[in-house]
Write a protein that holds these residues in place. Structure first.
Motif, PDB file in Angstrom:
ATOM      1  N   ASP A 156       0.790  -1.230   0.000  1.00  0.00           N
ATOM      2  CA  ASP A 156       0.000   0.000   0.000  1.00  0.00           C
ATOM      3  C   ASP A 156       0.825   1.284   0.000  1.00  0.00           C
ATOM      4  OD1 ASP A 156      -2.229  -1.582   0.037  1.00  0.00           O
ATOM      5  OD2 ASP A 156      -2.568  -1.407   2.186  1.00  0.00           O
ATOM      6  N   THR A 157       2.122   1.223  -0.167  1.00  0.00           N
ATOM      7  CA  THR A 157       2.939   2.425  -0.312  1.00  0.00           C
ATOM      8  C   THR A 157       3.908   2.216  -1.469  1.00  0.00           C
ATOM      9  OG1 THR A 157       4.718   1.717   1.189  1.00  0.00           O
ATOM     10  CG2 THR A 157       2.846   2.896   2.173  1.00  0.00           C
ATOM     11  N   TRP A 167      -5.238   3.203 -13.932  1.00  0.00           N
ATOM     12  CA  TRP A 167      -5.464   4.421 -13.167  1.00  0.00           C
ATOM     13  C   TRP A 167      -5.513   4.171 -11.661  1.00  0.00           C
ATOM     14  CZ3 TRP A 167      -9.794   3.375 -10.433  1.00  0.00           C
ATOM     15  CH2 TRP A 167     -10.721   2.511 -10.974  1.00  0.00           C
ATOM     16  N   TYR A 168      -5.461   2.884 -11.256  1.00  0.00           N
ATOM     17  CA  TYR A 168      -5.728   2.573  -9.851  1.00  0.00           C
ATOM     18  C   TYR A 168      -4.714   3.200  -8.903  1.00  0.00           C
ATOM     19  CZ  TYR A 168      -6.457   0.064  -5.500  1.00  0.00           C
ATOM     20  OH  TYR A 168      -6.687  -0.231  -4.183  1.00  0.00           O
ATOM     21  N   ARG A 169      -3.433   3.200  -9.271  1.00  0.00           N
ATOM     22  CA  ARG A 169      -2.421   3.722  -8.349  1.00  0.00           C
ATOM     23  C   ARG A 169      -2.650   5.204  -8.085  1.00  0.00           C
ATOM     24  NH1 ARG A 169      -0.604   4.886  -4.535  1.00  0.00           N
ATOM     25  NH2 ARG A 169       1.544   5.043  -3.825  1.00  0.00           N
ATOM     26  N   TRP A 199      -4.666   9.401  -4.365  1.00  0.00           N
ATOM     27  CA  TRP A 199      -5.600  10.504  -4.117  1.00  0.00           C
ATOM     28  C   TRP A 199      -6.504  10.191  -2.932  1.00  0.00           C
ATOM     29  CZ3 TRP A 199     -10.991   9.999  -4.753  1.00  0.00           C
ATOM     30  CH2 TRP A 199     -11.723  11.188  -4.555  1.00  0.00           C
ATOM     31  N   LYS A 200      -6.989   8.953  -2.863  1.00  0.00           N
ATOM     32  CA  LYS A 200      -7.955   8.578  -1.832  1.00  0.00           C
ATOM     33  C   LYS A 200      -7.302   8.401  -0.465  1.00  0.00           C
ATOM     34  CE  LYS A 200     -11.636   5.249  -0.845  1.00  0.00           C
ATOM     35  NZ  LYS A 200     -12.336   4.029  -1.319  1.00  0.00           N
ATOM     36  N   ARG A 201      -6.139   7.749  -0.439  1.00  0.00           N
ATOM     37  CA  ARG A 201      -5.490   7.406   0.834  1.00  0.00           C
ATOM     38  C   ARG A 201      -4.297   8.284   1.171  1.00  0.00           C
ATOM     39  NH1 ARG A 201      -6.735   1.919   1.969  1.00  0.00           N
ATOM     40  NH2 ARG A 201      -8.858   1.557   1.238  1.00  0.00           N
ATOM     41  N   GLY A 202      -3.821   9.027   0.198  1.00  0.00           N
ATOM     42  CA  GLY A 202      -2.631   9.850   0.456  1.00  0.00           C
ATOM     43  C   GLY A 202      -1.367   9.037   0.593  1.00  0.00           C
ATOM     44  N   LYS A 203      -1.320   7.826   0.016  1.00  0.00           N
ATOM     45  CA  LYS A 203      -0.145   6.957   0.122  1.00  0.00           C
ATOM     46  C   LYS A 203       0.506   6.779  -1.244  1.00  0.00           C
ATOM     47  CE  LYS A 203      -1.648   4.068   4.016  1.00  0.00           C
ATOM     48  NZ  LYS A 203      -1.879   2.687   4.454  1.00  0.00           N
TER      49      LYS A 203
END
Length: 614
Positions: free
Chosen positions: A569-570, A603-605, A610-614
């Protein structure tokens, strides 16, 4: 790889020595190397193609670009590496419309004029040789920070052992200025000849001063006059050596070196004390405490910001006098610092990675989804972690991947394309990387047969300690968690036989950032060694347990010899943004066709960041 270096080589400067040594280091590893250069002869076994790269007339530049373009096509060149602004210009022109990347090493500050900002002639990746230069490129040249990588010039240090860095009793003390005698370096030499050397030679009756380097005929007139006066007064104690190929021999007979850049590096690596004096600044006597600052300026050659290059030569005189009065050995710690930082093999490896990064970013500019699985059980599990996908649901995942024409590859596959071992024309149009952590028994009983049914391969991350036979880290944190058995050695070997990539996942599954760094380093390095020995397969990637990492941990992964470190997730938008922190996507028990579409889309990354700020 098939590598083409382009360089201005009107004289054998440090940048030329760097390019030649880099070419030889890569040739020794089996890569094919060409050099296009002003010089018809260079000390290299690479194929040398003479061309007047330094000639800046537009007609000649065009002819140079055409020559390079023909060479690229004829020899199927994978990457072009330019070593000067003139080399970058012609390489940039030669590569227009081609999918071959350009890497430029910037050895010094760039002139701040309009074309520097308007034309991105430096290519896909830029190597800055020191910290100050990187700062200059970002803040003054306005270069995109993400394309810059800081890699110092590599030096092949000899194995000779010098006693203690000081002269023996039978050898007179010697102060050597080593460097070019034209331009800014020549101005420094002239000032030393006028303000420093006469005083020291009067005060130290047996002191010898050596002038070593090329372009001596271009020494400023004030310097030539001061040199004549010095020779008239002190005779043979003034040693005008000029250009020589025996710099190591002179270093062995020298007490104190005044110089910058490669000169300072080689001298310190050989155990010789250095007063760092360059075109930009005077950084003083290099010690363990001052090494970081001196290295950032390339030992006085490069400033981070535009400023008058003034030097207090009274300070130079005072430090030289103090050292000659009481010479101190260069400490083993400083020598090791220097040799580790500038080690040619390590530098060549990082430059090669930069080539591969530029190649893959150009050839595969989009996001490659990397999915992270763990357990593949027969039925749902009573666990709070939700890191499983049942056998039946996983079969649906595979069917979905096939319906979407996604092609599973491994990180090892990816690296073969990046290195040129496999042609990029064969790279799948819609790649996906499937990874599985910990090596649970159900991976053998359920996962492997399903993957084989589809002709797919993945990446299996295993612990280096084969005595760990269940998820003891989960139970240590929460005894109510269900026990999950781990495969035995024969079952793990079955994945190797099926063509899977095996990756390392530490020895015992700790949170690495919570451990003392030496302990974390052992967990990382030992897992690679243990897995390669037990399974007789190359280990190229590492997965951080829990996705837990830090910058020192990432550096330990790189130092252990891993090409890639995968996180959770990062990480960057592109795999090549940071090979030591590759973004992976968590897969959960209740994935749907909609969530699979989302998690495998290009586009997922960006959406996740954008959503999680990670």
């Amino acid at each position: 790889m098939r590598i083409l270096h382009v360089l201005s080589a009107e004289f054998f400067a440090g940048s030329v020595a760097y390019a030649v040594q880099l070419a030889e280091a890569h040739r020794a590893q089996g890569h094919q190397v060409w050099l296009v250069s002003d010089a018809a002869e260079l000390p290299t076994g690479a194929t040398l193609v003479p061309a007047p790269i330094s000639n800046r007339r537009y007609g000649q530049r065009l002819r140079n670009a055409r020559l390079i373009r023909r060479l690229i096509r004829a020899e199927d060149i994978h990457v072009v590496h330019a070593h000067s602004r003139a080399a970058s210009w012609v390489s940039y022109a030669a590569l227009r419309g081609l999918k071959v990347p350009l890497v430029s090493t910037v050895h010094g500050r760039q002139h701040l004029h309009a074309s520097t900002s308007l034309f991105d002639i430096y290519g896909d990746k830029v190597i800055a040789i020191c910290g100050n230069l990187r700062t200059h490129l970002v803040t003054e040249v306005k270069m995109e920070a993400a394309k810059i990588v800081e890699i110092p010039n590599g030096v092949g240090f000899g194995n000779e052992e010098l006693s203690d860095g000081t002269s023996s009793s039978s050898e007179p003390p010697r102060l050597a200025f080593i460097g070019r005698f034209n331009g800014g370096k020549g101005e420094r030499a002239a000032a030393l000849l006028h303000q420093v050397f006469p005083v020291l030679m009067r005060e130290f009756a047996d002191l010898r001063v050596a002038l070593i380097g090329g372009e001596l005929e271009h020494l400023p007139e004030a310097g030539k006059s001061a040199l004549e006066q010095l020779q008239a007064k002190f005779g043979e104690r003034v040693e005008v050596v000029g250009f020589t190929t025996d710099v190591p021999g002179w270093l062995a007979r020298t007490t104190l070196v005044i110089g910058a850049g490669r000169v300072a590096i080689e001298a310190l690596g050989a155990g010789r004390a250095v007063l760092a004096l360059g075109e930009a600044s005077y950084d003083g006597l290099v010690t363990e405490a001052t090494f970081g600052t001196a290295a950032a300026s390339n030992f006085g050659d490069i400033s981070a910001a535009q400023a008058p290059a003034t030097v207090d030569f009274a300070a130079v005189l005072a430090e030289a006098r103090a050292y000659l009065q009481a010479p101190q050995p260069v400490t083993a710690a400083l020598r090791q610092q220097v040799q580790a930082h500038y080690d040619l093999a390590a530098v060549a490896a990082r430059v090669l990675e930069t080539y591969q990064t530029a190649r893959m970013r150009k050839a595969v500019p989009g996001f490659i989804p990397v999915l992270m699985y763990h357990k593949i059980p027969d039925a749902p599990l009573a666990t709070k972690h939700q890191i499983y996908v049942t056998k039946d649901n996983f079969a649906k995942h595979l069917a979905y991947f096939r319906s979407r024409k996604l092609t599973p590859i491994t990180f090892a596959d990816y690296l073969r394309y990046a290195s040129g071992e496999r042609p990029l024309t064969e790279f799948p149009p819609r790649p996906i990387i499937l990874t599985f952590d910990d090596g649970y028994l159900d991976n053998y009983t359920n996962l492997l047969p399903l993957m084989q049914q589809y002709g797919y391969r993945g990446v299996l991350y295993l612990l280096g300690d084969f005595e760990v036979r269940y998820n003891q880290w989960d139970l240590a944190a929460d005894p109510t968690e269900p026990r999950a058995d781990i495969m035995d050695p024969a079952q793990k070997q079955a994945f190797v036989a099926a063509g899977w990539e095996i990756g390392a996942h530490t020895m015992s599954h700790p949170r690495l950032s919570t451990l003392p760094l030496p302990e974390a380093t052992r967990e990382i390095a030992r897992s690679k060694t243990a897995l390669e020995k037990a399974l007789q397969t190359e280990i190229v990637s590492f997965a951080y347990p829990y996705g837990d990492l830090s910058e020192p941990v990432k550096q330990a992964v790189r130092a252990a010899g891993f090409a890639l470190g995968v996180a959770t997730d990062t990480g960057g938008l592109h795999l090549e943004d940071d090979r030591m922190q590759v973004f992976r996507i968590n897969m959960f028990p209740n994935e749907t066709a909609s969530s699979l579409f989302k998690k495998t889309s290009g586009w997922y990354r960006k959406y996740y960041r954008w959503k999680r700020g990670k």
